[in-house]
Design an enzyme around this catalytic site. Sequence first.
Site, PDB file in Angstrom:
ATOM      1  N   HIS A   1     -10.490  -5.139  -3.232  1.00  0.00           N
ATOM      2  CA  HIS A   1      -9.334  -5.478  -2.913  1.00  0.00           C
ATOM      3  C   HIS A   1      -9.129  -6.024  -1.440  1.00  0.00           C
ATOM      4  CE1 HIS A   1      -9.765  -1.089  -2.478  1.00  0.00           C
ATOM      5  NE2 HIS A   1      -8.991  -1.129  -1.262  1.00  0.00           N
TER       6      HIS A   1
ATOM      7  N   GLN B   1     -14.389   3.008   1.394  1.00  0.00           N
ATOM      8  CA  GLN B   1     -13.855   2.387  -0.013  1.00  0.00           C
ATOM      9  C   GLN B   1     -13.345   3.481  -0.983  1.00  0.00           C
ATOM     10  OE1 GLN B   1     -16.086  -0.315  -2.014  1.00  0.00           O
ATOM     11  NE2 GLN B   1     -14.521  -0.948  -3.366  1.00  0.00           N
ATOM     12  N   SER B   2     -12.224   3.611  -1.177  1.00  0.00           N
ATOM     13  CA  SER B   2     -11.913   4.858  -2.102  1.00  0.00           C
ATOM     14  C   SER B   2     -11.206   4.383  -3.411  1.00  0.00           C
ATOM     15  CB  SER B   2     -10.534   5.688  -1.308  1.00  0.00           C
ATOM     16  OG  SER B   2      -9.568   4.804  -1.203  1.00  0.00           O
TER      17      SER B   2
ATOM     18  N   HIS C   1      -7.341  -5.556   2.299  1.00  0.00           N
ATOM     19  CA  HIS C   1      -6.172  -4.896   2.761  1.00  0.00           C
ATOM     20  C   HIS C   1      -5.447  -6.176   3.883  1.00  0.00           C
ATOM     21  CE1 HIS C   1      -6.851  -0.621   2.150  1.00  0.00           C
ATOM     22  NE2 HIS C   1      -8.030  -1.207   1.910  1.00  0.00           N
TER      23      HIS C   1
ATOM     24  N   ASN D   1     -12.918  -3.048   2.319  1.00  0.00           N
ATOM     25  CA  ASN D   1     -13.836  -1.824   2.829  1.00  0.00           C
ATOM     26  C   ASN D   1     -14.820  -1.959   1.468  1.00  0.00           C
ATOM     27  OD1 ASN D   1     -12.844  -0.712   4.974  1.00  0.00           O
ATOM     28  ND2 ASN D   1     -11.182   0.133   3.649  1.00  0.00           N
TER      29      ASN D   1
ATOM     30  N   ASP E   1       0.899  -1.116   0.241  1.00  0.00           N
ATOM     31  CA  ASP E   1       0.007  -0.015  -0.074  1.00  0.00           C
ATOM     32  C   ASP E   1       0.882   1.270   0.010  1.00  0.00           C
ATOM     33  OD1 ASP E   1      -3.216   0.653   1.040  1.00  0.00           O
ATOM     34  OD2 ASP E   1      -1.875   2.345   1.198  1.00  0.00           O
ATOM     35  N   ILE E   2       0.469   2.258  -0.869  1.00  0.00           N
ATOM     36  CA  ILE E   2       1.235   3.486  -0.914  1.00  0.00           C
ATOM     37  C   ILE E   2       1.439   4.384   0.426  1.00  0.00           C
ATOM     38  CG2 ILE E   2      -0.576   5.110  -1.749  1.00  0.00           C
ATOM     39  CD1 ILE E   2       1.385   5.656  -3.933  1.00  0.00           C
TER      40      ILE E   2
HETATM   41  P1  5GP Z   1      -9.857   1.570   0.282  1.00  0.00           P
HETATM   42  O1  5GP Z   1      -9.956   2.794   0.840  1.00  0.00           O
HETATM   43  O2  5GP Z   1     -10.514   1.545  -1.053  1.00  0.00           O
HETATM   44  O3  5GP Z   1     -10.250   0.674   1.013  1.00  0.00           O
HETATM   45  O4  5GP Z   1      -8.338   1.216   0.001  1.00  0.00           O
HETATM   46  C1  5GP Z   1      -7.549   1.886  -1.157  1.00  0.00           C
HETATM   47  C2  5GP Z   1      -5.819   1.641  -0.531  1.00  0.00           C
HETATM   48  O5  5GP Z   1      -5.414   1.945  -1.703  1.00  0.00           O
HETATM   49  C3  5GP Z   1      -5.578   2.799   0.092  1.00  0.00           C
HETATM   50  O6  5GP Z   1      -5.059   2.030   1.388  1.00  0.00           O
HETATM   51  C4  5GP Z   1      -4.507   3.530  -0.586  1.00  0.00           C
HETATM   52  O7  5GP Z   1      -3.537   3.876   0.525  1.00  0.00           O
HETATM   53  C5  5GP Z   1      -4.285   2.655  -1.567  1.00  0.00           C
HETATM   54  N1  5GP Z   1      -3.746   3.320  -2.631  1.00  0.00           N
HETATM   55  C6  5GP Z   1      -4.228   4.217  -3.365  1.00  0.00           C
HETATM   56  N2  5GP Z   1      -3.753   4.603  -4.412  1.00  0.00           N
HETATM   57  C7  5GP Z   1      -2.761   3.681  -4.662  1.00  0.00           C
HETATM   58  C8  5GP Z   1      -1.607   3.578  -5.645  1.00  0.00           C
HETATM   59  O8  5GP Z   1      -1.443   4.158  -6.523  1.00  0.00           O
HETATM   60  N3  5GP Z   1      -0.508   2.786  -5.168  1.00  0.00           N
HETATM   61  C9  5GP Z   1      -0.774   1.859  -4.123  1.00  0.00           C
HETATM   62  N4  5GP Z   1       0.355   0.903  -4.090  1.00  0.00           N
HETATM   63  N5  5GP Z   1      -1.463   1.966  -3.088  1.00  0.00           N
HETATM   64  C10 5GP Z   1      -2.769   2.898  -3.648  1.00  0.00           C
END
Ligand code: 5GP
Length: 112
Positions: free
Chosen positions: A98, A92-93, A100, A85, A29-30
Amino acid sequence: MDCIFCKIRKGEIPSEKVYEDDKMMIIKDIDPKAKKHYLCIPKNHFKLLSEMTEEDAAQLAHCFKTIPALADKLGLDGGYRLIINQGDNAGQSVFHLHIHILAGQKMEWNPA
Ligand code: 5GP
Ligand code: ZN
């Protein structure tokens, strides 16, 4: 399709990939929320569990089989937490489903 994870899958956006096969990949994760924070991403693009096709479900099952098999490589000894999420309330973003993978430390249990 304007999806970050599809672009990562195609190599159009760089990532720190730690595992890949024909059904899934695992990247770092970034913006890590724990000492170890990976994202396990099925290759098919779908947003929600409620939208899964049978093939999507098979890819997700493969993810759940593969994560524990990679415990040594990912440093999951001592335990780990998996989070998916789903939708706005969960924050969820990225709208490509996916998992985590959080590990490497003791974790509190506080969904807020
Ligand atoms: P969500 O909020 O949808 O459950 O998780 C999305 C995750 O993707 C977040 O933890 C965010 O840090 C990660 N993320 C977003 N953009 C990138 C990216 O370009 N590269 C990587 N490796 N992770 C990303
Ligand atoms: Zn996608």
